[in-house]
Motif scaffolding. Sequence first.
Motif, PDB file in Angstrom:
ATOM      1  N   GLY A   8       0.798  -1.222   0.000  1.00 30.86           N
ATOM      2  CA  GLY A   8       0.000   0.000   0.000  1.00 30.86           C
ATOM      3  C   GLY A   8       0.831   1.273   0.000  1.00 30.86           C
ATOM      4  O   GLY A   8       0.289   2.363  -0.214  1.00 30.86           O
ATOM      5  N   ASP A   9       2.132   1.145   0.224  1.00 30.21           N
ATOM      6  CA  ASP A   9       3.014   2.314   0.169  1.00 30.21           C
ATOM      7  C   ASP A   9       3.399   2.656  -1.267  1.00 30.21           C
ATOM      8  O   ASP A   9       4.016   3.691  -1.514  1.00 30.21           O
ATOM      9  CB  ASP A   9       4.298   2.066   0.975  1.00 30.21           C
ATOM     10  CG  ASP A   9       4.050   1.895   2.460  1.00 30.21           C
ATOM     11  OD1 ASP A   9       4.817   1.167   3.113  1.00 30.21           O
ATOM     12  OD2 ASP A   9       3.073   2.487   2.967  1.00 30.21           O
ATOM     13  N   SER A  10       3.061   1.784  -2.210  1.00 31.59           N
ATOM     14  CA  SER A  10       3.410   2.022  -3.612  1.00 31.59           C
ATOM     15  C   SER A  10       2.731   3.294  -4.100  1.00 31.59           C
ATOM     16  O   SER A  10       1.505   3.432  -4.042  1.00 31.59           O
ATOM     17  CB  SER A  10       2.970   0.829  -4.469  1.00 31.59           C
ATOM     18  OG  SER A  10       3.640  -0.346  -4.059  1.00 31.59           O
ATOM     19  N   ALA A  11       3.536   4.233  -4.548  1.00 32.88           N
ATOM     20  CA  ALA A  11       3.057   5.542  -4.991  1.00 32.88           C
ATOM     21  C   ALA A  11       4.263   6.348  -5.437  1.00 32.88           C
ATOM     22  O   ALA A  11       5.401   5.879  -5.356  1.00 32.88           O
ATOM     23  CB  ALA A  11       2.340   6.282  -3.853  1.00 32.88           C
ATOM     24  N   THR A  12       4.019   7.559  -5.893  1.00 31.82           N
ATOM     25  CA  THR A  12       5.110   8.497  -6.168  1.00 31.82           C
ATOM     26  C   THR A  12       5.240   9.445  -4.990  1.00 31.82           C
ATOM     27  O   THR A  12       4.240   9.990  -4.514  1.00 31.82           O
ATOM     28  CB  THR A  12       4.846   9.289  -7.456  1.00 31.82           C
ATOM     29  OG1 THR A  12       4.814   8.394  -8.567  1.00 31.82           O
ATOM     30  CG2 THR A  12       5.939  10.318  -7.693  1.00 31.82           C
ATOM     31  N   TYR A  13       6.461   9.596  -4.517  1.00 35.37           N
ATOM     32  CA  TYR A  13       6.727  10.452  -3.369  1.00 35.37           C
ATOM     33  C   TYR A  13       7.426  11.720  -3.836  1.00 35.37           C
ATOM     34  O   TYR A  13       8.438  11.664  -4.542  1.00 35.37           O
ATOM     35  CB  TYR A  13       7.570   9.707  -2.335  1.00 35.37           C
ATOM     36  CG  TYR A  13       6.780   8.609  -1.665  1.00 35.37           C
ATOM     37  CD1 TYR A  13       6.606   7.386  -2.283  1.00 35.37           C
ATOM     38  CD2 TYR A  13       6.160   8.825  -0.432  1.00 35.37           C
ATOM     39  CE1 TYR A  13       5.840   6.387  -1.706  1.00 35.37           C
ATOM     40  CE2 TYR A  13       5.400   7.831   0.165  1.00 35.37           C
ATOM     41  CZ  TYR A  13       5.242   6.616  -0.480  1.00 35.37           C
ATOM     42  OH  TYR A  13       4.474   5.637   0.094  1.00 35.37           O
ATOM     43  N   LEU A  14       6.866  12.842  -3.438  1.00 35.79           N
ATOM     44  CA  LEU A  14       7.361  14.145  -3.867  1.00 35.79           C
ATOM     45  C   LEU A  14       7.824  14.948  -2.662  1.00 35.79           C
ATOM     46  O   LEU A  14       7.157  14.956  -1.631  1.00 35.79           O
ATOM     47  CB  LEU A  14       6.255  14.925  -4.576  1.00 35.79           C
ATOM     48  CG  LEU A  14       5.660  14.296  -5.834  1.00 35.79           C
ATOM     49  CD1 LEU A  14       4.354  14.981  -6.199  1.00 35.79           C
ATOM     50  CD2 LEU A  14       6.636  14.408  -6.984  1.00 35.79           C
ATOM     51  N   CYS A  15       8.957  15.599  -2.807  1.00 35.03           N
ATOM     52  CA  CYS A  15       9.329  16.574  -1.792  1.00 35.03           C
ATOM     53  C   CYS A  15       9.186  17.965  -2.400  1.00 35.03           C
ATOM     54  O   CYS A  15       9.301  18.147  -3.611  1.00 35.03           O
ATOM     55  CB  CYS A  15      10.734  16.353  -1.246  1.00 35.03           C
ATOM     56  SG  CYS A  15      12.072  16.757  -2.362  1.00 35.03           S
ATOM     57  N   ALA A  16       8.892  18.926  -1.553  1.00 28.44           N
ATOM     58  CA  ALA A  16       8.699  20.292  -2.009  1.00 28.44           C
ATOM     59  C   ALA A  16       9.206  21.250  -0.941  1.00 28.44           C
ATOM     60  O   ALA A  16       9.039  20.996   0.246  1.00 28.44           O
ATOM     61  CB  ALA A  16       7.220  20.564  -2.295  1.00 28.44           C
ATOM     62  N   VAL A  17       9.825  22.337  -1.377  1.00 28.54           N
ATOM     63  CA  VAL A  17      10.345  23.327  -0.438  1.00 28.54           C
ATOM     64  C   VAL A  17       9.597  24.632  -0.601  1.00 28.54           C
ATOM     65  O   VAL A  17       9.063  24.948  -1.663  1.00 28.54           O
ATOM     66  CB  VAL A  17      11.863  23.560  -0.628  1.00 28.54           C
ATOM     67  CG1 VAL A  17      12.627  22.263  -0.394  1.00 28.54           C
ATOM     68  CG2 VAL A  17      12.170  24.130  -1.990  1.00 28.54           C
ATOM     69  N   VAL A  18       9.577  25.369   0.480  1.00 26.66           N
ATOM     70  CA  VAL A  18       8.948  26.683   0.509  1.00 26.66           C
ATOM     71  C   VAL A  18      10.002  27.727   0.827  1.00 26.66           C
ATOM     72  O   VAL A  18      10.748  27.583   1.788  1.00 26.66           O
ATOM     73  CB  VAL A  18       7.837  26.752   1.570  1.00 26.66           C
ATOM     74  CG1 VAL A  18       7.339  28.189   1.739  1.00 26.66           C
ATOM     75  CG2 VAL A  18       6.694  25.839   1.205  1.00 26.66           C
ATOM     76  N   ILE A  19      10.059  28.749  -0.018  1.00 24.97           N
ATOM     77  CA  ILE A  19      10.869  29.923   0.298  1.00 24.97           C
ATOM     78  C   ILE A  19       9.906  31.075   0.453  1.00 24.97           C
ATOM     79  O   ILE A  19       9.123  31.367  -0.451  1.00 24.97           O
ATOM     80  CB  ILE A  19      11.876  30.230  -0.816  1.00 24.97           C
ATOM     81  CG1 ILE A  19      12.867  29.079  -0.959  1.00 24.97           C
ATOM     82  CG2 ILE A  19      12.637  31.518  -0.501  1.00 24.97           C
ATOM     83  CD1 ILE A  19      13.862  29.294  -2.067  1.00 24.97           C
ATOM     84  N   LEU A  20       9.914  31.692   1.590  1.00 27.79           N
ATOM     85  CA  LEU A  20       8.979  32.783   1.817  1.00 27.79           C
ATOM     86  C   LEU A  20       9.386  34.012   1.035  1.00 27.79           C
ATOM     87  O   LEU A  20      10.529  34.449   1.074  1.00 27.79           O
ATOM     88  CB  LEU A  20       8.926  33.144   3.299  1.00 27.79           C
ATOM     89  CG  LEU A  20       7.898  32.419   4.145  1.00 27.79           C
ATOM     90  CD1 LEU A  20       7.828  33.054   5.516  1.00 27.79           C
ATOM     91  CD2 LEU A  20       6.530  32.429   3.502  1.00 27.79           C
ATOM     92  N   THR A  21       8.425  34.509   0.282  1.00 24.84           N
ATOM     93  CA  THR A  21       8.623  35.782  -0.403  1.00 24.84           C
ATOM     94  C   THR A  21       7.402  36.630  -0.093  1.00 24.84           C
ATOM     95  O   THR A  21       6.467  36.177   0.568  1.00 24.84           O
ATOM     96  CB  THR A  21       8.716  35.585  -1.931  1.00 24.84           C
ATOM     97  OG1 THR A  21       7.438  35.154  -2.405  1.00 24.84           O
ATOM     98  CG2 THR A  21       9.756  34.555  -2.282  1.00 24.84           C
ATOM     99  N   GLY A  22       7.388  37.839  -0.567  1.00 22.54           N
ATOM    100  CA  GLY A  22       6.202  38.657  -0.371  1.00 22.54           C
ATOM    101  C   GLY A  22       4.992  38.065  -1.045  1.00 22.54           C
ATOM    102  O   GLY A  22       3.858  38.425  -0.758  1.00 22.54           O
ATOM    103  N   GLY A  23       5.233  37.131  -1.925  1.00 24.22           N
ATOM    104  CA  GLY A  23       4.154  36.530  -2.672  1.00 24.22           C
ATOM    105  C   GLY A  23       3.598  35.264  -2.066  1.00 24.22           C
ATOM    106  O   GLY A  23       2.861  34.542  -2.720  1.00 24.22           O
ATOM    107  N   GLY A  24       3.964  34.951  -0.831  1.00 28.00           N
ATOM    108  CA  GLY A  24       3.364  33.783  -0.208  1.00 28.00           C
ATOM    109  C   GLY A  24       4.233  32.556  -0.289  1.00 28.00           C
ATOM    110  O   GLY A  24       5.338  32.563  -0.812  1.00 28.00           O
ATOM    111  N   ASN A  25       3.732  31.461   0.236  1.00 25.71           N
ATOM    112  CA  ASN A  25       4.537  30.263   0.379  1.00 25.71           C
ATOM    113  C   ASN A  25       4.278  29.271  -0.743  1.00 25.71           C
ATOM    114  O   ASN A  25       3.716  28.212  -0.537  1.00 25.71           O
ATOM    115  CB  ASN A  25       4.319  29.624   1.741  1.00 25.71           C
ATOM    116  CG  ASN A  25       2.838  29.406   2.046  1.00 25.71           C
ATOM    117  OD1 ASN A  25       1.990  30.134   1.568  1.00 25.71           O
ATOM    118  ND2 ASN A  25       2.544  28.396   2.840  1.00 25.71           N
ATOM    119  N   LYS A  26       4.707  29.606  -1.939  1.00 26.80           N
ATOM    120  CA  LYS A  26       4.556  28.680  -3.053  1.00 26.80           C
ATOM    121  C   LYS A  26       5.572  27.566  -2.932  1.00 26.80           C
ATOM    122  O   LYS A  26       6.687  27.751  -2.453  1.00 26.80           O
ATOM    123  CB  LYS A  26       4.717  29.412  -4.380  1.00 26.80           C
ATOM    124  CG  LYS A  26       6.072  30.073  -4.579  1.00 26.80           C
ATOM    125  CD  LYS A  26       6.057  30.917  -5.842  1.00 26.80           C
ATOM    126  CE  LYS A  26       7.387  31.600  -6.060  1.00 26.80           C
ATOM    127  NZ  LYS A  26       7.353  32.556  -7.201  1.00 26.80           N
TER     128      LYS A  26
END
Lengths: 114, 115
Positions: free
Chosen positions: A83-101
């Motif tokens: 059941g762990d079979s899947a795609t695992y994604l990591c993502a980082v946030v850099i705070l800017t005046g434009g929010g946490n994309k």
Amino acid sequence: KQEVTQIPAALSVPEGENLVLNCSFTDSAIYNLQWFRQDPGKGLTSLLLIQSSQREQTSGRLNASLDKSSGRSTLYIAASQPGDSATYLCAVVILTGGGNKLTFGTGTQLKVEL
Amino acid sequence: NAGVMQNPRHLVRRRGQEARLRCSPMKGHSHVYWYRQLPEEGLKFMVYLQKENIIDESGMPKERFSAEFPKEGPSILRIQQVVRGDSAAYFCASSRQQGGGETQYFGPGTRLLVL
């Protein structure tokens, strides 16, 4: 420009094995890092969020670590299950005046076999 | 509490038509993000909106794409005069606040196919 890389791109393991997924990022000035799971044809499920001031987070069989200075994070999955079979994604946030994309890596496709 | 909702889940358009993708954030969330996942590529940020305001559209293609998040109703991603290269999965995410500690919750996505 922030770049996020995930290694390996694909991984196949037998059930029960412990495994480590790797994520690296080029700009260490991150605010936080998230690990997601994506099932085929589905959306993303947030697994763990690590603030930049933290070293690790744990949830059940999952443990994520963060070494901001070296630009690395790992996701450790204990006693893997089919059941762990899947795609695992990591993502980082850099705070800017434009929010946490989020800036995403290209993912690790995991298959856990019986 | 219902999660992020997106509709339609699948959308087929012919070249030159318009595509409208809708996103309803989680209850109590006023921040919406749109991401695009092209075939064999990772998710890329497109635009960040708060109610009635576009905060960051640095990831939006310069032409044919627009987004809004009105005071009432869902956020809309609009693609005019679609081309085959627009075929992708479009994901919406919402968060309660702007802060970096806020988790973004993702919808199931809209899969756009341009014939």
